[in-house]
Design a protein around this motif. Structure first.
Motif, PDB file in Angstrom:
ATOM      1  N   VAL A  97      31.863  29.069  -5.805  1.00 24.09           N
ATOM      2  CA  VAL A  97      31.346  27.934  -5.046  1.00 24.09           C
ATOM      3  C   VAL A  97      32.444  26.886  -4.915  1.00 24.09           C
ATOM      4  CG1 VAL A  97      29.663  26.078  -4.976  1.00 24.09           C
ATOM      5  CG2 VAL A  97      28.979  28.358  -5.751  1.00 24.09           C
ATOM      6  N   ALA A  98      32.703  26.469  -3.688  1.00 22.31           N
ATOM      7  CA  ALA A  98      33.674  25.422  -3.409  1.00 22.31           C
ATOM      8  C   ALA A  98      32.973  24.298  -2.649  1.00 22.31           C
ATOM      9  CB  ALA A  98      34.831  25.984  -2.595  1.00 22.31           C
ATOM     10  N   GLU A  99      33.720  23.258  -2.327  1.00 16.00           N
ATOM     11  CA  GLU A  99      33.205  22.170  -1.506  1.00 16.00           C
ATOM     12  C   GLU A  99      34.001  22.092  -0.214  1.00 16.00           C
ATOM     13  OE1 GLU A  99      32.048  18.261  -3.002  1.00 16.00           O
ATOM     14  OE2 GLU A  99      32.562  18.955  -5.029  1.00 16.00           O
ATOM     15  N   GLY A 100      33.387  21.504   0.793  1.00 18.78           N
ATOM     16  CA  GLY A 100      34.089  21.284   2.049  1.00 18.78           C
ATOM     17  C   GLY A 100      33.619  20.006   2.699  1.00 18.78           C
ATOM     18  N   ARG A 101      34.538  19.289   3.326  1.00 19.34           N
ATOM     19  CA  ARG A 101      34.156  18.056   4.030  1.00 19.34           C
ATOM     20  C   ARG A 101      35.154  17.782   5.146  1.00 19.34           C
ATOM     21  NH1 ARG A 101      34.723  16.010  -1.098  1.00 19.34           N
ATOM     22  NH2 ARG A 101      32.750  14.881  -0.953  1.00 19.34           N
ATOM     23  N   PHE A 102      34.683  17.118   6.181  1.00 18.86           N
ATOM     24  CA  PHE A 102      35.564  16.619   7.231  1.00 18.86           C
ATOM     25  C   PHE A 102      34.946  15.380   7.835  1.00 18.86           C
ATOM     26  CE2 PHE A 102      32.607  19.321   9.502  1.00 18.86           C
ATOM     27  CZ  PHE A 102      32.475  18.786  10.777  1.00 18.86           C
ATOM     28  N   LYS A 103      35.735  14.643   8.598  1.00 19.47           N
ATOM     29  CA  LYS A 103      35.283  13.395   9.199  1.00 19.47           C
ATOM     30  C   LYS A 103      35.425  13.477  10.706  1.00 19.47           C
ATOM     31  CE  LYS A 103      37.538   9.369   8.891  1.00 19.47           C
ATOM     32  NZ  LYS A 103      38.102   8.094   8.385  1.00 19.47           N
ATOM     33  N   ALA A 104      34.440  12.945  11.426  1.00 19.64           N
ATOM     34  CA  ALA A 104      34.456  13.005  12.877  1.00 19.64           C
ATOM     35  C   ALA A 104      33.712  11.804  13.451  1.00 19.64           C
ATOM     36  CB  ALA A 104      33.827  14.307  13.363  1.00 19.64           C
ATOM     37  N   VAL A 105      33.897  11.584  14.746  1.00 19.22           N
ATOM     38  CA  VAL A 105      33.255  10.474  15.444  1.00 19.22           C
ATOM     39  C   VAL A 105      31.921  10.938  16.017  1.00 19.22           C
ATOM     40  CG1 VAL A 105      33.455   8.806  17.325  1.00 19.22           C
ATOM     41  CG2 VAL A 105      35.486   9.476  16.015  1.00 19.22           C
ATOM     42  N   ALA A 106      30.875  10.190  15.751  1.00 20.12           N
ATOM     43  CA  ALA A 106      29.529  10.575  16.180  1.00 20.12           C
ATOM     44  C   ALA A 106      29.331  10.357  17.675  1.00 20.12           C
ATOM     45  CB  ALA A 106      28.485   9.781  15.410  1.00 20.12           C
ATOM     46  N   ILE A 107      28.705  11.349  18.307  1.00 19.90           N
ATOM     47  CA  ILE A 107      28.179  11.221  19.661  1.00 19.90           C
ATOM     48  C   ILE A 107      26.699  11.578  19.560  1.00 19.90           C
ATOM     49  CG2 ILE A 107      28.240  12.067  22.030  1.00 19.90           C
ATOM     50  CD1 ILE A 107      31.189  12.733  21.625  1.00 19.90           C
ATOM     51  N   VAL A 108      25.842  10.591  19.696  1.00 17.25           N
ATOM     52  CA  VAL A 108      24.406  10.798  19.533  1.00 17.25           C
ATOM     53  C   VAL A 108      23.807  11.150  20.886  1.00 17.25           C
ATOM     54  CG1 VAL A 108      22.223   9.766  18.804  1.00 17.25           C
ATOM     55  CG2 VAL A 108      24.354   9.215  17.576  1.00 17.25           C
ATOM     56  N   SER A 109      23.217  12.334  20.980  1.00 16.87           N
ATOM     57  CA  SER A 109      22.725  12.805  22.274  1.00 16.87           C
ATOM     58  C   SER A 109      21.690  13.907  22.074  1.00 16.87           C
ATOM     59  CB  SER A 109      23.881  13.348  23.119  1.00 16.87           C
ATOM     60  OG  SER A 109      23.416  13.994  24.279  1.00 16.87           O
ATOM     61  N   ASP A 110      20.672  13.894  22.932  1.00 18.05           N
ATOM     62  CA  ASP A 110      19.649  14.942  22.823  1.00 18.05           C
ATOM     63  C   ASP A 110      20.087  16.249  23.473  1.00 18.05           C
ATOM     64  OD1 ASP A 110      19.501  14.349  25.513  1.00 18.05           O
ATOM     65  OD2 ASP A 110      17.397  13.721  25.494  1.00 18.05           O
ATOM     66  N   PHE A 115      34.963  15.104  17.151  1.00 18.39           N
ATOM     67  CA  PHE A 115      33.632  14.559  17.387  1.00 18.39           C
ATOM     68  C   PHE A 115      32.592  15.357  16.601  1.00 18.39           C
ATOM     69  CE2 PHE A 115      34.464  17.858  20.505  1.00 18.39           C
ATOM     70  CZ  PHE A 115      33.344  18.659  20.384  1.00 18.39           C
ATOM     71  N   ILE A 116      31.434  14.761  16.445  1.00 19.20           N
ATOM     72  CA  ILE A 116      30.271  15.470  15.922  1.00 19.20           C
ATOM     73  C   ILE A 116      29.073  15.037  16.766  1.00 19.20           C
ATOM     74  CG2 ILE A 116      29.914  13.717  14.115  1.00 19.20           C
ATOM     75  CD1 ILE A 116      29.199  17.398  13.486  1.00 19.20           C
ATOM     76  N   GLU A 146      25.069   5.846  14.653  1.00 17.39           N
ATOM     77  CA  GLU A 146      25.120   5.561  16.084  1.00 17.39           C
ATOM     78  C   GLU A 146      26.371   6.187  16.683  1.00 17.39           C
ATOM     79  OE1 GLU A 146      25.228   1.325  16.241  1.00 17.39           O
ATOM     80  OE2 GLU A 146      23.041   1.107  15.983  1.00 17.39           O
ATOM     81  N   SER A 147      26.363   6.347  17.992  1.00 17.28           N
ATOM     82  CA  SER A 147      27.558   6.830  18.678  1.00 17.28           C
ATOM     83  C   SER A 147      28.733   5.912  18.381  1.00 17.28           C
ATOM     84  CB  SER A 147      27.328   6.899  20.192  1.00 17.28           C
ATOM     85  OG  SER A 147      26.457   7.947  20.527  1.00 17.28           O
ATOM     86  N   GLY A 148      29.870   6.512  18.068  1.00 15.86           N
ATOM     87  CA  GLY A 148      31.064   5.750  17.745  1.00 15.86           C
ATOM     88  C   GLY A 148      31.273   5.537  16.263  1.00 15.86           C
ATOM     89  N   ASP A 149      30.283   5.876  15.449  1.00 14.82           N
ATOM     90  CA  ASP A 149      30.455   5.749  14.003  1.00 14.82           C
ATOM     91  C   ASP A 149      31.306   6.895  13.455  1.00 14.82           C
ATOM     92  OD1 ASP A 149      28.874   3.495  13.896  1.00 14.82           O
ATOM     93  OD2 ASP A 149      27.053   4.576  13.276  1.00 14.82           O
ATOM     94  N   TRP A 150      32.074   6.578  12.416  1.00 13.68           N
ATOM     95  CA  TRP A 150      32.729   7.643  11.662  1.00 13.68           C
ATOM     96  C   TRP A 150      31.681   8.280  10.756  1.00 13.68           C
ATOM     97  CZ3 TRP A 150      36.999   9.900  12.795  1.00 13.68           C
ATOM     98  CH2 TRP A 150      38.077   9.197  13.345  1.00 13.68           C
ATOM     99  N   VAL A 151      31.660   9.594  10.771  1.00 11.55           N
ATOM    100  CA  VAL A 151      30.693  10.331   9.958  1.00 11.55           C
ATOM    101  C   VAL A 151      31.437  11.320   9.070  1.00 11.55           C
ATOM    102  CG1 VAL A 151      28.743  11.949  10.009  1.00 11.55           C
ATOM    103  CG2 VAL A 151      28.889  10.121  11.707  1.00 11.55           C
ATOM    104  N   GLU A 152      31.067  11.348   7.802  1.00 10.83           N
ATOM    105  CA  GLU A 152      31.593  12.384   6.912  1.00 10.83           C
ATOM    106  C   GLU A 152      30.568  13.493   6.800  1.00 10.83           C
ATOM    107  OE1 GLU A 152      33.971  12.281   2.881  1.00 10.83           O
ATOM    108  OE2 GLU A 152      31.814  12.254   2.432  1.00 10.83           O
ATOM    109  N   ILE A 153      31.026  14.703   7.033  1.00 14.70           N
ATOM    110  CA  ILE A 153      30.173  15.888   6.921  1.00 14.70           C
ATOM    111  C   ILE A 153      30.587  16.601   5.642  1.00 14.70           C
ATOM    112  CG2 ILE A 153      29.454  18.039   7.996  1.00 14.70           C
ATOM    113  CD1 ILE A 153      31.127  15.334  10.098  1.00 14.70           C
ATOM    114  N   HIS A 154      29.639  16.853   4.751  1.00 16.97           N
ATOM    115  CA  HIS A 154      29.956  17.366   3.416  1.00 16.97           C
ATOM    116  C   HIS A 154      29.006  18.493   3.035  1.00 16.97           C
ATOM    117  CE1 HIS A 154      29.676  16.829  -1.197  1.00 16.97           C
ATOM    118  NE2 HIS A 154      30.746  17.547  -0.921  1.00 16.97           N
ATOM    119  N   ASN A 155      29.575  19.581   2.562  1.00 14.20           N
ATOM    120  CA  ASN A 155      28.801  20.702   2.011  1.00 14.20           C
ATOM    121  C   ASN A 155      29.296  20.929   0.589  1.00 14.20           C
ATOM    122  OD1 ASN A 155      27.476  23.061   1.355  1.00 14.20           O
ATOM    123  ND2 ASN A 155      28.229  24.253   3.106  1.00 14.20           N
TER     124      ASN A 155
END
Length: 891
Positions: free
Chosen positions: A813-826, A759-760, A773-782
């Motif tokens: 310098v390298a790159e990094g990425r992963f994928k997770a399911v979004a949980i949108v919450s305050d 999750f993210i 939105e919650s439930g979306d697949w999100v790619e996190i990339h640096n």
């Protein structure tokens, strides 16, 4: 277990008959280690529903969950002495310590499902040694596997030296195993190339506590119950140490201060009760908060002056024992030259001189409200009716895995001026992650480390950097997700792949001589041989890279021992057969040692885990986990050490173990002057830290923490999210329902259904800007992950600072990425997203830079960053039977 496999609950489980065998153990997971009982009886027998008809001595059905109640998750069918048996693993309702009355967490409540049963998803257990032949893991005998390992190891040691032979190991998985592994690595092989599961080097965790003279596990659970205020830095004990929170901390009217950017369940509960203060701090800025709190306390004269006068080192005591000869350890180097340590007068002067300690400045840096900082200072230190509050201070990874040294140094100093550190209800400690199962065999191989601090002082060996440089020729990994757990995970995994399966020299047959020849060609051409010992296939090391995969026996499959975070020693009893040819790691080490010729002098001649336990005892005599008196007592009684400990059940005994009037006595807390009993008895060792702080003078040392110290500040500025790239902080952490990488949870139907993917958690404002939105697949990339590649030795003070390393070409310098399911919450602070910290298929550490703190050689694990991009919708967005997307802070 497939993510698409849905959990179907069962509505009946058998009850143990009156004559069922009863054994004791403790939970295998978090640091609290709740006590459990195991009921075992043959398949074909069953107890009745009346109290007189079952071993639980209770009438069924009933609805009292925390008594004699059994859930389906606590039940399994196992093999014992070759025959099928029922087992239930239930919290000990008779427990008077730890989980009093049978309290437990969701993690411990599913221990029954951990047990191997080929009719469940645990069928995925490793059951035979394997060698990778033509890219496929092929079952072999223990003899062939260890002989082939020994053949190439002897060659590597002879040609490339002990530095080229490495171990990556857990530091928690029972004394018997950790002693055996460190004996092999540090004593027999003599390599410095050893690192624990959670660090790139064999270095400290909360180093500032150590330098102040405070043991990280000095407190008892009773202390957390007795305090009036709990200052919790980078930790929510409910999520990660559940029973400590629910049994010891929730009762009464205690106040809680949570310093964390994530409003987790414990935070939400405390705030809803009017007993909590949430400080959603900006990542990495804890030392500024600590200084601001200290300044308010000093300016209002709220410090515990009587404690300071008695227990804080004076100028001459600060320097006691320093300045003579080469300072060849980290703590000597840090504390010799006067940059950090201070006495009370000097510390006051330092705090009042820091611009960042001013309330308005601190509020801006930390992102906190000035009034909340003021309130926190009042809660922890302001006298009420002339009496200071009893405040205890707990830190965990949210604290020391961001600004490693300065956060812990400033945290220790804050607690000390409030009068905490060595008395009931007023302690300073880590909360703990894993249990305390490390019993090192010594051997002194650390002096071989090529790494040095400026001034030529020895530094702990960075195994990740050594591997990245191609210097590791043989790596034996014990029970750890090395790649996912370390920083710049993508870069580290890619390098491992290149050195192993990416090398053209691969095993093509099971002929022992042929295996040796091809592996010799590999290591001589710059490649590496890997061994993975684990209970399940470990991704990617075991599944993709390792040449040898060895099946380990684990909890419940051998008699094993370790302590929890209040140093309570228990026996974790064997109650069923390990699957197939799986063996405990101490056995595998002994088997390999024999093939290496290390047994010629009688070493490693262990016939049982008790033999290892008793041999290891003398190596812990000088530490906080000393159990030598128990072994001596058992010998006097003519029984085994394990058997004496078995009689203590789930109560066990707290270490260091002492002797009084011929009886074994545990130690409730460390540094407490009440522990000074005078003369020792029998085999007891005089340990000064029992009744004083762990410094030369016995008094605690206040440590300074200048915010703009170059070793920290340059790195912090370099890794902050870049507005022009639309980045935010990407941090990581644990959640209540799962443990570590989910190695067991993925085989437990309900928990796998609860968390089938990573999750993210994203703040609504950040999500809205990115169309997430919650439930979306999100790619996190640096796209800019920094990896230190060189400069293991410092000469000048600036050599190991980030800017100088970059200038000198030692940062790539390298790159990094992963994928997770979004949980949108305050529940998460705006500008920060949080993911699970160790999911092998979705590695959050990929976006975190691998440049260690130059003060400690430890990574800054929590400081990831990245862009967040929606890449689709997950099935969980519409399938309400799996992976709840509801916010965590529901109270």
């Amino acid at each position: 277990m497939s993510n698409n496999e849905k959990h179907i609950a069962v509505d009946r489980i058998p009850l143990p008959p009156k004559d069922a065998e009863v054994l004791t153990t403790a939970c295998d997971y978090c640091t609290i280690a709740c006590g459990y009982k195991v009921y075992r009886w043959p398949v074909g027998k069953e107890g009745g529903p009346q109290a007189s008809q079952n071993a639980l001595k209770a009438d069924f059905p009933h609805q009292a969950m925390m008594t004699s109640w059994v859930s389906p998750a606590q039940y399994n069918v196992v093999t014992h002495k070759g025959k099928k048996h029922h087992v239930i693993v239930v919290p000990d309702k008779d427990a008077t310590v730890v989980n009093v009355g049978g309290n437990h967490s969701i993690r411990g409540g599913t221990l029954g499902q951990k047990c191997y049963n080929p009719d469940t998803a645990t069928r995925e257990r490793l059951t035979s040694p394997m060698i990778r032949v033509n890219g496929k893991l092929t079952p072999v005998s223990w003899d062939l596997a260890t002989e082939a390992m020994a053949d190439i190891s002897k060659y590597i040691l002879a040609k490339h030296g002990e530095h080229a032979w490495a171990i990556k190991m857990y530091s928690y998985q029972y004394f018997e195993n950790t002693y055996a592994i460190t004996k092999l690595g540090m004593t027999s092989v003599g390599t410095p190339s050893i690192a624990p599961h959670d660090k790139c080097a064999n270095t400290n965790d909360a180093t500032g506590l150590d330098d102040a003279g405070i043991d990280s596990f000095a407190s008892s659970y009773q202390d957390w119950g007795d305090c009036e205020v709990a200052f919790l830095s980078g930790v929510d004990p409910y999520e990660t140490k559940t029973t400590l929170f629910t049994t010891w901390m929730m009762p009464g009217d205690k106040k809680f201060i949570f310093v964390t950017p994530h409003k987790t369940m414990g935070v939400a509960w405390a705030v809803s009760q009017g007993r909590g203060l949430w400080l959603p701090i900006n990542l990495g800025t804890d030392s500024v908060l600590h200084m601001a709190l200290a300044r308010i306390i000093i300016e209002n004269n709220w410090q515990d002056q009587a404690f300071i006068d008695q227990w804080i080192a004076k100028p001459w005591e600060v320097d006691a024992g320093y300045g003579r000869g080469t300072r060849n350890t980290g703590w000597q180097w840090r504390t010799t030259w006067g940059n950090w340590q201070s006495d009370w007068a000097d510390y006051k002067k330092f705090i009042l001189a820091q611009e960042e300690s001013k309330l308005d400045v601190a509020a801006k840096i930390t992102g906190l409200k000035a009034e909340d900082i003021q309130k926190a200072a009042e809660w922890i230190a302001k006298p009420v009716n002339g009496k200071a509050p009893k405040t205890s201070f707990m830190c965990e990874k949210g604290n020391y895995w961001s600004n490693n040294y300065m956060n812990t140094a400033s945290f220790a100093s804050l607690g000390l001026i409030c009068g905490a550190g060595n008395r009931p209800g007023r302690m300073i400690s880590r909360g703990g992650g894993h249990q305390r199962g490390m019993m090192g065999a010594g051997g002194g191989s650390g002096w071989l480390s090529p790494e040095k601090y400026p001034g030529r002082r020895k530094k702990d060996f960075n195994l990740d950097r050594w591997l990245m440089a191609g210097e590791v020729k043989f790596a034996w990994v014990f029970g750890t997700t090395w790649v996912a757990a370390m920083m710049a995970s993508d870069a580290l995994g890619n390098r491992m792949k290149e050195l192993t399966v990416g090398n053209p020299n691969q095993i093509t047959s099971l002929d022992r001589a042929a295996i040796f020849e091809v592996l010799k060609k590999r290591v001589d051409s710059g490649g590496m041989v890997m061994v993975d010992s684990d209970i399940y296939p470990c991704e990617p090391i075991g599944t993709e890279f390792a040449d040898f995969v060895l099946p380990a026996a684990t909890w419940g499959e051998d008699d094993l021992t370790r302590c929890n975070s209040e140093r309570r020693l228990r026996l974790y009893a064997k109650f069923y057969d390990a699957p197939g040819d799986a063996k405990p790691d101490w056995w595998a080490v002994a088997k390999f040692a024999d093939k290496m010729g290390y047994t010629a002098d009688g070493s490693y001649n262990w016939q049982s885990s008790n033999d290892v336990f008793e041999e290891a005892a003398r190596f812990g005599r000088g530490g906080v986990l000393n159990y030598q008196p128990l072994v001596v007592k058992a010998q006097e009684m003519g029984i085994k050490g394990h058997e004496l400990l078995r009689t203590m059940g789930t109560t066990g005994i707290q270490t260091p173990i002492r002797v009084r009037d011929g009886k074994l006595v545990g130690t409730q807390r460390l540094h407490d002057p009440a522990n000074n009993w005078g003369d020792m008895e029998n085999s007891e060792v005089q340990l000064r830290f029992l009744y004083a702080f762990n410094t030369h003078s016995g008094k605690a040392i206040l440590l300074k923490s200048p915010w703009k110290f170059a070793g920290w500040y340059q790195f912090f500025e370099a890794v902050k999210p870049r507005a022009e790239k639309n980045e935010i902080w990407v941090t990581n952490g644990r959640i209540n329902e799962t443990w570590q990488s989910g190695f067991d949870d993925r085989r437990k139907p309900h928990l796998n259904q609860r968390w089938p993917d990573n999750f993210i958690i994203i703040n609504p404002a950040d999500a809205k800007k990115r169309g997430i939105e919650s439930g979306d697949w999100v790619e996190i990339h640096n796209d800019t992950v920094y990896v230190q590649t060189g400069q293991p030795q410092g000469v000048l003070d600036a050599d190991l600072t980030f800017n100088q390393l970059m200038k000198d070409g030692h940062i790539k310098v390298a790159e990094g990425r992963f994928k997770a399911v979004a949980i949108v919450s305050d529940e998460i602070k705006e500008g920060v997203a949080k993911s699970n910290f160790n999911t092998p298929k979705s590695m959050a550490n990929s976006v975190v830079s691998a440049v260690p703190d130059p003060m400690t050689n430890n990574y800054r694990y929590k400081l990831g960053r990245g862009t967040l991009t929606k890449v689709g919708e997950s099935e969980y967005k519409t399938d309400l039977t799996r992976m709840s997307l509801k916010p965590r802070p529901i109270v």
